[in-house]
Design a protein around this motif. Structure first.
Motif, PDB file in Angstrom:
ATOM      1  N   ALA A   1       0.843  -1.190   0.000  1.00 53.31           N
ATOM      2  CA  ALA A   1       0.000   0.000   0.000  1.00 53.31           C
ATOM      3  C   ALA A   1       0.883   1.245   0.000  1.00 53.31           C
ATOM      4  N   GLY A   2       0.482   2.220  -0.813  1.00 53.07           N
ATOM      5  CA  GLY A   2       1.268   3.425  -0.970  1.00 53.07           C
ATOM      6  C   GLY A   2       2.254   3.369  -2.116  1.00 53.07           C
ATOM      7  N   GLY A   3       2.437   2.201  -2.672  1.00 50.63           N
ATOM      8  CA  GLY A   3       3.375   2.030  -3.769  1.00 50.63           C
ATOM      9  C   GLY A   3       2.782   2.397  -5.113  1.00 50.63           C
ATOM     10  N   SER A   4       3.576   2.137  -6.158  1.00 53.66           N
ATOM     11  CA  SER A   4       3.185   2.502  -7.525  1.00 53.66           C
ATOM     12  C   SER A   4       3.409   1.347  -8.491  1.00 53.66           C
ATOM     13  N   LEU A   5       2.625   1.349  -9.533  1.00 51.95           N
ATOM     14  CA  LEU A   5       2.806   0.426 -10.650  1.00 51.95           C
ATOM     15  C   LEU A   5       2.441   1.164 -11.930  1.00 51.95           C
ATOM     16  N   ARG A   6       3.020   0.726 -13.028  1.00 52.69           N
ATOM     17  CA  ARG A   6       2.664   1.283 -14.329  1.00 52.69           C
ATOM     18  C   ARG A   6       2.226   0.139 -15.235  1.00 52.69           C
ATOM     19  N   LEU A   7       0.984   0.176 -15.641  1.00 46.85           N
ATOM     20  CA  LEU A   7       0.450  -0.828 -16.546  1.00 46.85           C
ATOM     21  C   LEU A   7       0.601  -0.360 -17.985  1.00 46.85           C
ATOM     22  N   SER A   8       0.782  -1.318 -18.868  1.00 42.31           N
ATOM     23  CA  SER A   8       0.857  -1.029 -20.298  1.00 42.31           C
ATOM     24  C   SER A   8      -0.157  -1.883 -21.035  1.00 42.31           C
ATOM     25  N   CYS A   9      -0.691  -1.345 -22.099  1.00 40.27           N
ATOM     26  CA  CYS A   9      -1.615  -2.080 -22.955  1.00 40.27           C
ATOM     27  C   CYS A   9      -1.130  -1.899 -24.386  1.00 40.27           C
ATOM     28  N   ALA A  10      -0.592  -2.953 -24.943  1.00 43.31           N
ATOM     29  CA  ALA A  10      -0.059  -2.904 -26.309  1.00 43.31           C
ATOM     30  C   ALA A  10      -1.120  -3.379 -27.280  1.00 43.31           C
ATOM     31  N   ALA A  11      -1.312  -2.614 -28.327  1.00 39.72           N
ATOM     32  CA  ALA A  11      -2.317  -2.937 -29.333  1.00 39.72           C
ATOM     33  C   ALA A  11      -1.663  -3.276 -30.648  1.00 39.72           C
ATOM     34  N   SER A  12      -2.188  -4.281 -31.288  1.00 34.73           N
ATOM     35  CA  SER A  12      -1.761  -4.593 -32.644  1.00 34.73           C
ATOM     36  C   SER A  12      -2.835  -4.074 -33.592  1.00 34.73           C
ATOM     37  N   GLY A  13      -2.464  -3.746 -34.785  1.00 38.31           N
ATOM     38  CA  GLY A  13      -3.459  -3.254 -35.725  1.00 38.31           C
ATOM     39  C   GLY A  13      -3.307  -1.781 -35.993  1.00 38.31           C
ATOM     40  N   ARG A  14      -3.505  -1.412 -37.201  1.00 38.92           N
ATOM     41  CA  ARG A  14      -3.281  -0.041 -37.626  1.00 38.92           C
ATOM     42  C   ARG A  14      -4.333   0.935 -37.123  1.00 38.92           C
ATOM     43  N   ALA A  15      -5.481   0.428 -36.679  1.00 39.93           N
ATOM     44  CA  ALA A  15      -6.584   1.321 -36.309  1.00 39.93           C
ATOM     45  C   ALA A  15      -6.507   1.808 -34.880  1.00 39.93           C
ATOM     46  N   PHE A  16      -5.473   1.433 -34.142  1.00 36.12           N
ATOM     47  CA  PHE A  16      -5.404   1.750 -32.711  1.00 36.12           C
ATOM     48  C   PHE A  16      -5.585   3.232 -32.443  1.00 36.12           C
ATOM     49  N   SER A  17      -4.873   4.071 -33.175  1.00 38.40           N
ATOM     50  CA  SER A  17      -4.893   5.501 -32.872  1.00 38.40           C
ATOM     51  C   SER A  17      -6.253   6.135 -33.126  1.00 38.40           C
ATOM     52  N   ALA A  18      -7.142   5.424 -33.790  1.00 34.72           N
ATOM     53  CA  ALA A  18      -8.468   5.966 -34.079  1.00 34.72           C
ATOM     54  C   ALA A  18      -9.436   5.774 -32.922  1.00 34.72           C
ATOM     55  N   TYR A  19      -9.055   4.985 -31.933  1.00 34.27           N
ATOM     56  CA  TYR A  19      -9.951   4.637 -30.845  1.00 34.27           C
ATOM     57  C   TYR A  19      -9.632   5.394 -29.568  1.00 34.27           C
ATOM     58  N   ALA A  20     -10.688   5.828 -28.875  1.00 33.99           N
ATOM     59  CA  ALA A  20     -10.511   6.169 -27.477  1.00 33.99           C
ATOM     60  C   ALA A  20     -10.336   4.849 -26.733  1.00 33.99           C
ATOM     61  N   MET A  21      -9.532   4.880 -25.690  1.00 34.69           N
ATOM     62  CA  MET A  21      -9.206   3.659 -24.945  1.00 34.69           C
ATOM     63  C   MET A  21      -9.480   3.848 -23.468  1.00 34.69           C
ATOM     64  N   ALA A  22      -9.647   2.741 -22.783  1.00 34.46           N
ATOM     65  CA  ALA A  22      -9.937   2.813 -21.355  1.00 34.46           C
ATOM     66  C   ALA A  22      -9.325   1.630 -20.625  1.00 34.46           C
ATOM     67  N   TRP A  23      -9.139   1.830 -19.338  1.00 33.07           N
ATOM     68  CA  TRP A  23      -8.768   0.760 -18.431  1.00 33.07           C
ATOM     69  C   TRP A  23      -9.981   0.411 -17.575  1.00 33.07           C
ATOM     70  N   PHE A  24     -10.125  -0.879 -17.316  1.00 35.12           N
ATOM     71  CA  PHE A  24     -11.171  -1.398 -16.464  1.00 35.12           C
ATOM     72  C   PHE A  24     -10.518  -2.327 -15.446  1.00 35.12           C
ATOM     73  N   ARG A  25     -11.244  -2.673 -14.398  1.00 33.37           N
ATOM     74  CA  ARG A  25     -10.717  -3.638 -13.442  1.00 33.37           C
ATOM     75  C   ARG A  25     -11.855  -4.478 -12.873  1.00 33.37           C
ATOM     76  N   GLN A  26     -11.482  -5.665 -12.443  1.00 33.83           N
ATOM     77  CA  GLN A  26     -12.460  -6.567 -11.849  1.00 33.83           C
ATOM     78  C   GLN A  26     -11.832  -7.258 -10.655  1.00 33.83           C
ATOM     79  N   ALA A  27     -12.425  -7.036  -9.505  1.00 37.10           N
ATOM     80  CA  ALA A  27     -11.982  -7.687  -8.281  1.00 37.10           C
ATOM     81  C   ALA A  27     -12.776  -8.972  -8.093  1.00 37.10           C
ATOM     82  N   PRO A  28     -12.248  -9.928  -7.357  1.00 36.84           N
ATOM     83  CA  PRO A  28     -12.970 -11.189  -7.137  1.00 36.84           C
ATOM     84  C   PRO A  28     -14.349 -10.946  -6.562  1.00 36.84           C
ATOM     85  N   GLY A  29     -15.344 -11.570  -7.184  1.00 36.65           N
ATOM     86  CA  GLY A  29     -16.706 -11.461  -6.694  1.00 36.65           C
ATOM     87  C   GLY A  29     -17.415 -10.175  -7.045  1.00 36.65           C
TER      88      GLY A  29
END
Length: 116
Positions: A13-41
């Motif tokens: 707790a109190g620490g940091s992480l940096r997540l990355s999401c790599a996309a393949s495909g030429r259309a990537f820059s045309a999309y708005a993107m988002a991060w989601f999360r799901q906790a158990p249950g």
């Protein structure tokens, strides 16, 4: 477009992480993107979004001021910088298109575990 999230791990707790999401495909820059999360249950929830040109961002209230979403269209990558992590941030994190996530794009996500 195929999406691959990575960068998760175990952090105190109190620490940091940096997540990355790599996309393949030429259309990537045309999309708005988002991060989601799901906790158990729990249902998957929205975390943060960024417009295709990175000019606009949006955050869930629970992460506002602690998380920062960014993107590098030249690298076809979206990032989520997570600071001041809390145990309640523990979840599997996914990236997807925004505002209409594609069912086929969820992938395996990346696990973030925050210990108290």
């Amino acid at each position: 477009v195929q999406l691959q999230a990575c960068g998760g791990g175990l952090v105190q707790a109190g620490g940091s992480l940096r997540l990355s999401c790599a996309a393949s495909g030429r259309a990537f820059s045309a999309y708005a993107m988002a991060w989601f999360r799901q906790a158990p249950g729990k249902e998957r929830e929205f975390v943060a979004a960024i417009s295709w040109g990175a000019g606009n961002t949006a955050y869930a209230d629970s992460v506002k001021g602690r998380f920062t979403i960014s993107r590098d269209n030249a690298r076809n990558t979206v990032y989520l910088q997570m600071d001041s992590l809390k145990p309640e941030d523990t979840a599997r994190y996914y990236c997807n298109k925004w505002p209409s996530p594609g069912t086929a794009y969820w992938g395996q996500g990346t696990q973030v575990t925050v210990s108290s």
